[in-house]
Design an enzyme around this catalytic site. Structure first.
Site, PDB file in Angstrom:
ATOM      1  CG  ASN A  85      -9.367   2.821  -7.382  1.00 61.17           C
ATOM      2  OD1 ASN A  85      -9.326   4.027  -7.108  1.00 61.17           O
ATOM      3  ND2 ASN A  85      -8.995   1.874  -6.539  1.00 61.17           N
ATOM      4  CE  LYS A 142      -5.381   1.266  -7.247  1.00 62.94           C
ATOM      5  NZ  LYS A 142      -4.503   0.123  -7.044  1.00 62.94           N
ATOM      6  CG  HIS A 194      -8.829  -0.615  -2.876  1.00 60.38           C
ATOM      7  ND1 HIS A 194      -7.475  -0.782  -2.675  1.00 60.38           N
ATOM      8  CD2 HIS A 194      -9.050  -0.803  -4.201  1.00 60.38           C
ATOM      9  CE1 HIS A 194      -6.904  -1.051  -3.848  1.00 60.38           C
ATOM     10  NE2 HIS A 194      -7.837  -1.074  -4.783  1.00 60.38           N
ATOM     11  CD  GLU A 198      -4.081   0.452  -3.479  1.00 64.36           C
ATOM     12  OE1 GLU A 198      -4.705   1.501  -3.704  1.00 64.36           O
ATOM     13  OE2 GLU A 198      -3.628  -0.274  -4.390  1.00 64.36           O
ATOM     14  CD  GLU A 200      -9.374  -4.322  -6.687  1.00 61.99           C
ATOM     15  OE1 GLU A 200      -9.319  -3.878  -7.834  1.00 61.99           O
ATOM     16  OE2 GLU A 200      -9.026  -3.677  -5.682  1.00 61.99           O
ATOM     17  N   GLY A 252      -1.281  -3.771  -8.973  1.00 58.75           N
ATOM     18  CA  GLY A 252      -0.139  -2.914  -9.274  1.00 58.75           C
ATOM     19  C   GLY A 252       1.164  -3.671  -9.489  1.00 58.75           C
ATOM     20  CB  SER A 297      -2.107  -6.583 -13.075  1.00 58.72           C
ATOM     21  OG  SER A 297      -1.245  -6.116 -12.042  1.00 58.72           O
TER      22      SER A 297
END
Ligand code: 13P
Length: 253
Positions: free
Chosen positions: A12, A14, A98, A100, A170, A176, A215
């Site tokens: 991904n 992003k 996701h 985010e 996730e 991250g 991660s």
């Protein structure tokens, strides 16, 4: 990892990479792929690079994905991209839900469900992302949150669509941050997700892939993937460099 399910290593990207940077990265990945890899490989560039990456991937086994989609096929929805357009652009998968998107763009479980159904309707495969925040984990609400995201995200699924799903667990606190869930922590949630999938999907739960994301690096990929219910990885930062992404692909067998 089990013989019943082919490992999926998904990158991904992003909001990273210009078209030229995207071309360079995908060429490096293609060049570095060794024969005999068992894993399926997928990359999700930003919308602006989909066409460039699709052209590079033509004739290869790497799948193209989008990072999100709106649920309407077309219409007056300024700024939105539909699953129909993504199919036309050469996508095979679409990531929905996701964290985010949930955090910065307000996507609710109902929105995610509409997106998932629209992706299926367009003939594509949704990758449904679910996962708890650190506050939810500390309050021991992980399984409760994940169950609601999964049940609400999969509402109204038709029988035929049961075989065309990928789930990605996730944990938000691992994205991250360099903090990875331990293989044991991840496996516990993956096994729980599969038990819920048995209720929702029936026998298709045995062949539905559940990816881990948060991660993932070349150093931890192999141990995560050796867990029985971890069927792949959704990789952010480490998918932006060919070298680290190729090592994670190699960890998939
Ligand atoms: P990182 O691998 O950078 O933690 O990102 C994970 C992720 O969000 C993939 O969708």
């Amino acid at each position: 990892m089990t013989d019943k399910r082919q490992i999926l290593i998904a990158g991904n990207w992003k909001m990273h990479k210009t078209q030229e940077e995207a071309r360079i990265l995908v060429r490096e990945i293609l060049r570095g792929l060794t024969y005999g890899i068992k894993a399926e490989v997928m990359v999700a560039p930003p919308y602006t690079s989909l066409a460039a990456v699709a052209a590079e991937l033509a004739g290869s086994a790497i799948r193209l994905a989008a990072q999100d989609a709106f649920w309407k096929p077309q219409g007056a929805y300024t700024g939105a991209i539909s699953p129909v357009m993504l199919a036309d652009a050469g996508c095979h998968y679409v990531i929905v839900g996701h964290s985010e998107r949930r955090q910065h763009f307000g996507d609710t479980n109902q929105d995610v469900n509409r997106k998932l159904l629209a992706v299926l309707e367009a003939g594509l495969i949704p990758i449904l992302c679910i996962g708890e925040t650190i506050e939810e984990r500390q309050a021991e609400k992980t399984l409760h949150v994940v169950a609601a995201q999964l049940r609400e995200g999969l509402a109204g699924l038709s029988g035929e669509a049961r075989d065309r799903l990928v789930i990605a667990y996730e944990p938000v606190w691992a994205i991250g941050t360099g903090l990875t869930a331990t293989p044991g922590q991840a496996q516990e949630v993956h096994a729980f997700i599969r038990s819920l999938l048995r209720e929702v999907l029936g026998p298709a739960a045995e062949t539905t892939r559940i990816l881990y994301g948060g991660s993932v690096t070349p150093d931890n990929a192999a141990t995560l993937l050796s867990e029985p219910d971890i069927d792949g990885a959704l990789v952010g930062g480490a998918s932006l460099k060919a070298d680290s992404f190729l090592k994670i692909i190699a960890a998939g067998g």
